[in-house]
Motif scaffolding. Structure first.
Motif, PDB file in Angstrom:
ATOM      1  N   HIS A   1     -10.411 -21.946  26.356  1.00  0.00           N
ATOM      2  CA  HIS A   1      -9.805 -23.351  26.568  1.00  0.00           C
ATOM      3  C   HIS A   1     -11.283 -23.418  26.625  1.00  0.00           C
ATOM      4  N   MET A   2     -11.612 -24.452  25.718  1.00  0.00           N
ATOM      5  CA  MET A   2     -12.743 -24.723  25.203  1.00  0.00           C
ATOM      6  C   MET A   2     -13.339 -26.090  25.660  1.00  0.00           C
ATOM      7  N   LYS A   3     -14.282 -26.674  26.391  1.00  0.00           N
ATOM      8  CA  LYS A   3     -14.960 -27.765  26.535  1.00  0.00           C
ATOM      9  C   LYS A   3     -16.170 -28.658  25.923  1.00  0.00           C
ATOM     10  N   LEU A   4     -16.081 -29.325  26.142  1.00  0.00           N
ATOM     11  CA  LEU A   4     -17.709 -29.743  25.927  1.00  0.00           C
ATOM     12  C   LEU A   4     -17.741 -31.012  26.363  1.00  0.00           C
ATOM     13  N   THR A   5     -18.668 -31.437  27.447  1.00  0.00           N
ATOM     14  CA  THR A   5     -19.489 -32.606  27.980  1.00  0.00           C
ATOM     15  C   THR A   5     -20.906 -33.164  27.127  1.00  0.00           C
ATOM     16  N   ILE A   6     -20.572 -34.526  26.955  1.00  0.00           N
ATOM     17  CA  ILE A   6     -21.760 -35.108  26.439  1.00  0.00           C
ATOM     18  C   ILE A   6     -22.315 -35.733  27.105  1.00  0.00           C
ATOM     19  N   ARG A   7     -23.477 -35.739  27.651  1.00  0.00           N
ATOM     20  CA  ARG A   7     -24.042 -36.933  28.832  1.00  0.00           C
ATOM     21  C   ARG A   7     -24.841 -38.195  28.116  1.00  0.00           C
ATOM     22  N   ASN A   8     -24.947 -39.141  28.476  1.00  0.00           N
ATOM     23  CA  ASN A   8     -25.298 -40.046  28.729  1.00  0.00           C
ATOM     24  C   ASN A   8     -25.302 -40.591  27.184  1.00  0.00           C
ATOM     25  N   LEU A   9     -23.640 -40.978  26.615  1.00  0.00           N
ATOM     26  CA  LEU A   9     -23.678 -41.234  25.587  1.00  0.00           C
ATOM     27  C   LEU A   9     -24.652 -42.508  25.092  1.00  0.00           C
TER      28      LEU A   9
ATOM     29  N   ILE B   1     -16.540 -18.230  20.494  1.00  0.00           N
ATOM     30  CA  ILE B   1     -15.635 -19.814  19.940  1.00  0.00           C
ATOM     31  C   ILE B   1     -16.984 -20.730  20.531  1.00  0.00           C
ATOM     32  N   TYR B   2     -17.544 -21.457  19.367  1.00  0.00           N
ATOM     33  CA  TYR B   2     -17.966 -22.571  19.950  1.00  0.00           C
ATOM     34  C   TYR B   2     -18.602 -23.784  18.949  1.00  0.00           C
ATOM     35  N   TRP B   3     -18.858 -24.457  19.221  1.00  0.00           N
ATOM     36  CA  TRP B   3     -18.835 -26.845  18.962  1.00  0.00           C
ATOM     37  C   TRP B   3     -20.146 -26.735  17.918  1.00  0.00           C
ATOM     38  N   VAL B   4     -19.950 -27.071  17.071  1.00  0.00           N
ATOM     39  CA  VAL B   4     -20.869 -27.736  16.182  1.00  0.00           C
ATOM     40  C   VAL B   4     -21.197 -28.914  15.838  1.00  0.00           C
ATOM     41  N   TYR B   5     -22.035 -29.724  16.101  1.00  0.00           N
ATOM     42  CA  TYR B   5     -22.547 -31.206  15.478  1.00  0.00           C
ATOM     43  C   TYR B   5     -23.508 -31.378  14.843  1.00  0.00           C
ATOM     44  N   ASN B   6     -23.279 -32.319  13.849  1.00  0.00           N
ATOM     45  CA  ASN B   6     -24.565 -31.759  12.542  1.00  0.00           C
ATOM     46  C   ASN B   6     -24.888 -31.092  11.672  1.00  0.00           C
ATOM     47  N   SER B   7     -23.771 -29.856  11.915  1.00  0.00           N
ATOM     48  CA  SER B   7     -23.880 -28.610  11.303  1.00  0.00           C
ATOM     49  C   SER B   7     -25.152 -27.429  11.944  1.00  0.00           C
ATOM     50  N   VAL B   8     -25.302 -27.571  13.219  1.00  0.00           N
ATOM     51  CA  VAL B   8     -26.202 -27.001  14.339  1.00  0.00           C
ATOM     52  C   VAL B   8     -25.130 -27.280  15.780  1.00  0.00           C
ATOM     53  N   MET B   9     -25.259 -25.168  16.399  1.00  0.00           N
ATOM     54  CA  MET B   9     -24.424 -25.137  17.638  1.00  0.00           C
ATOM     55  C   MET B   9     -24.820 -25.905  18.565  1.00  0.00           C
ATOM     56  N   VAL B  10     -24.197 -26.076  19.151  1.00  0.00           N
ATOM     57  CA  VAL B  10     -24.343 -27.511  20.231  1.00  0.00           C
ATOM     58  C   VAL B  10     -24.835 -26.141  21.152  1.00  0.00           C
ATOM     59  N   LEU B  11     -25.709 -25.912  22.368  1.00  0.00           N
ATOM     60  CA  LEU B  11     -25.577 -25.278  22.895  1.00  0.00           C
ATOM     61  C   LEU B  11     -26.498 -26.080  24.048  1.00  0.00           C
ATOM     62  N   PRO B  12     -25.971 -25.286  26.210  1.00  0.00           N
ATOM     63  CA  PRO B  12     -26.440 -25.726  27.120  1.00  0.00           C
ATOM     64  C   PRO B  12     -26.924 -26.526  27.081  1.00  0.00           C
ATOM     65  N   SER B  13     -27.320 -27.897  27.319  1.00  0.00           N
ATOM     66  CA  SER B  13     -28.932 -28.515  27.813  1.00  0.00           C
ATOM     67  C   SER B  13     -28.715 -29.495  28.525  1.00  0.00           C
ATOM     68  N   LYS B  14     -28.811 -30.183  29.534  1.00  0.00           N
ATOM     69  CA  LYS B  14     -29.629 -31.791  29.544  1.00  0.00           C
ATOM     70  C   LYS B  14     -28.647 -32.574  29.333  1.00  0.00           C
TER      71      LYS B  14
ATOM     72  N   ILE C   1     -15.248 -23.955  16.599  1.00  0.00           N
ATOM     73  CA  ILE C   1     -15.115 -23.345  16.539  1.00  0.00           C
ATOM     74  C   ILE C   1     -14.381 -22.159  17.253  1.00  0.00           C
ATOM     75  N   SER C   2     -13.166 -21.169  15.989  1.00  0.00           N
ATOM     76  CA  SER C   2     -12.491 -19.868  16.723  1.00  0.00           C
ATOM     77  C   SER C   2     -12.750 -19.032  15.624  1.00  0.00           C
ATOM     78  N   LYS C   3     -13.519 -17.535  15.603  1.00  0.00           N
ATOM     79  CA  LYS C   3     -13.953 -16.466  15.012  1.00  0.00           C
ATOM     80  C   LYS C   3     -13.461 -15.128  15.056  1.00  0.00           C
ATOM     81  N   ASN C   4     -12.796 -14.176  14.759  1.00  0.00           N
ATOM     82  CA  ASN C   4     -12.850 -13.345  14.683  1.00  0.00           C
ATOM     83  C   ASN C   4     -12.870 -12.194  13.250  1.00  0.00           C
ATOM     84  N   SER C   5     -13.213 -10.970  13.918  1.00  0.00           N
ATOM     85  CA  SER C   5     -11.996 -10.027  12.726  1.00  0.00           C
ATOM     86  C   SER C   5     -11.896 -10.500  11.906  1.00  0.00           C
ATOM     87  N   LEU C   6     -10.472 -10.981  12.169  1.00  0.00           N
ATOM     88  CA  LEU C   6      -8.924 -11.492  10.894  1.00  0.00           C
ATOM     89  C   LEU C   6      -9.481 -12.746  10.680  1.00  0.00           C
ATOM     90  N   GLY C   7     -10.492 -13.541  10.670  1.00  0.00           N
ATOM     91  CA  GLY C   7      -9.832 -14.569   9.957  1.00  0.00           C
ATOM     92  C   GLY C   7     -10.642 -15.485  10.994  1.00  0.00           C
TER      93      GLY C   7
END
Length: 406
Positions: free
Chosen positions: A274-282, A247-260, A293-299
């Protein structure tokens, strides 16, 4: 007299003949334990006692001597009791034992040795400790056990939930070697306990993990999320999948990685996540669509959340109040100006040269302004600071400077 003599003689002889003082009790012993079978004989005299295992047709002992080649058998004698010892009893030792005295005719009595065996689950004949099945398919889980008496098999779920049998019936405990599950759902995933009992401690159990496999699914609680610029905003998705999904997040076709800028948080419980994404200083550049996005061997599947900016309600209220205050002050000035007698036209001309003309944008402010009526000859003309807003056709004296808006 002769008859009396013969009767006394026979009675005396019979009293001196060997006889069994008590029957041989039936003895029960767990396999591997020691067992003792007593044979109490009175008036044995010169006769001898022998022990025989009837089921094996084997002479075990004669008087004080052990005849059998099985070293686990031994014999002791005390107080008219001939005690047969069976050390570390085996299942083969189960059966009838005869205590015999070599009188003529021979006398004997029989006792039974019961060797019980605690249950033992046969892994080679049972379902493996972990088994997988696709959702909505059928599966039979098997549990075989041996022991004596024959063990009874029961099934229960480790989490205490009910077992769905034939889909229409739910039970906490199911009896039988085979547990049939039809059209298995993901809710039936988990650990099942097969428990074997036969009244001989200890009972034994086997833990079987049932994995129900299905392709990922995603639920998005809020697909449209707004927040003021400069604040932090959190978006989330719920997903279910087995085998475990990536499971992971994508924004503008790029995977979102933990950062500031981004904080990711994933909480997993069995096949749920349960997946959460916090966007700081919007900021403006953070607005747009975020995909979980959620992906395993079945789909693979995904959810979309749109993040947009909005105005803090308190700021909006302050702005509206300030604008209303300016409007009332301006209106009072206009009414005061209309009170002048003959200098109205000349003062209007003079003020036109010192004022800057502008057209304010429409919307809430425009509607509020247009609701006010002007003073004197210019209907709808209002002065805000150094600007003039026209709701309809401007007065003649301003026609030359703002005619392009008329």
């Amino acid at each position: 007299m002769f008859l009396i003599y013969m009767t006394n003689l026979v009675t005396h002889v019979m009293m001196d003949e060997p006889r069994f003082a008590q029957p041989i009790p039936n003895v029960t012993v767990a396999v591997g334990r020691d067992a003792n079978l007593p044979c109490v004989v009175e008036h044995l005299g010169g006769y001898k006692v022998a022990w025989i295992h009837i089921d094996r047709q084997m002479i075990l002992t004669i008087h004080r001597h052990v005849i059998s080649r099985i070293p686990r058998y031994s014999i002791t004698y005390a107080d008219n009791t001939w005690l047969l010892h069976v050390n570390q009893a085996h299942q083969d030792d189960r059966g009838y034992y005869m205590c015999q005295v070599n009188t003529n005719p021979m006398i004997s009595q029989v006792g039974y040795l019961q060797v019980v065996v605690p249950p033992n689950i046969l892994d080679i004949e049972s379902t493996p400790s972990s088994v997988a099945v696709r959702e909505n398919q059928n599966i039979n889980m098997t549990c075989r056990a041996d022991g004596f008496p024959t063990p009874k098999i029961i099934w229960r779920r480790e989490d205490g939930e009910e077992i769905a049998v034939e889909k229409k019936k739910k039970v906490l405990v199911y009896d039988g070697d085979v547990l049939p599950l039809t059209k298995v759902s993901r809710n039936e995933m988990g650990a099942y306990l097969c428990i074997a009992t036969n009244g001989v401690p200890p009972s034994v159990s086997k833990r079987i993990i049932l994995d129900v496999e299905f392709s990922p699914m995603i639920w998005v609680p809020n697909q449209l999320v707004g927040a003021p610029a400069g604040t932090d905003v959190t978006i989330d998705c719920h997903t279910e999948a087995h085998p475990k999904a990536i499971i992971y997040w994508v924004y503008n076709s790029v995977m979102v990685l933990p950062s500031k800028k981004y904080k990711t948080d994933y909480t997993e419980n069995s096949y749920r996540a349960h997946m959460k994404l916090t966007i700081r200083n919007l900021q403006y550049g953070d607005f747009g669509n975020y995909r979980c996005i959620s992906k395993n061997s079945l789909g693979e599947t995904e959810g979309s959340i749109r993040v947009y900016g909005n105005i803090i309600p308190s700021l909006r209220n302050d702005t509206t109040k300030s604008l209303q205050t300016d409007l009332y002050a301006m209106k009072n000035d206009l009414y005061a100006g209309s009170g002048s007698s003959s200098s109205g036209s000349s003062s209007s001309a003079a003020s036109s040269s010192s004022m800057q003309t502008a057209l304010l944008p429409g919307g809430a402010a425009g509607n509020s302004l247009s609701a006010l009526s002007g003073a004197g000859g210019g209907k709808g003309s209002l002065a805000i600071g150094k600007s003039i807003f026209y709701t309809e056709r401007p007065p003649n004296e301003y026609a030359s400077s703002v005619g392009k808006f008329s």
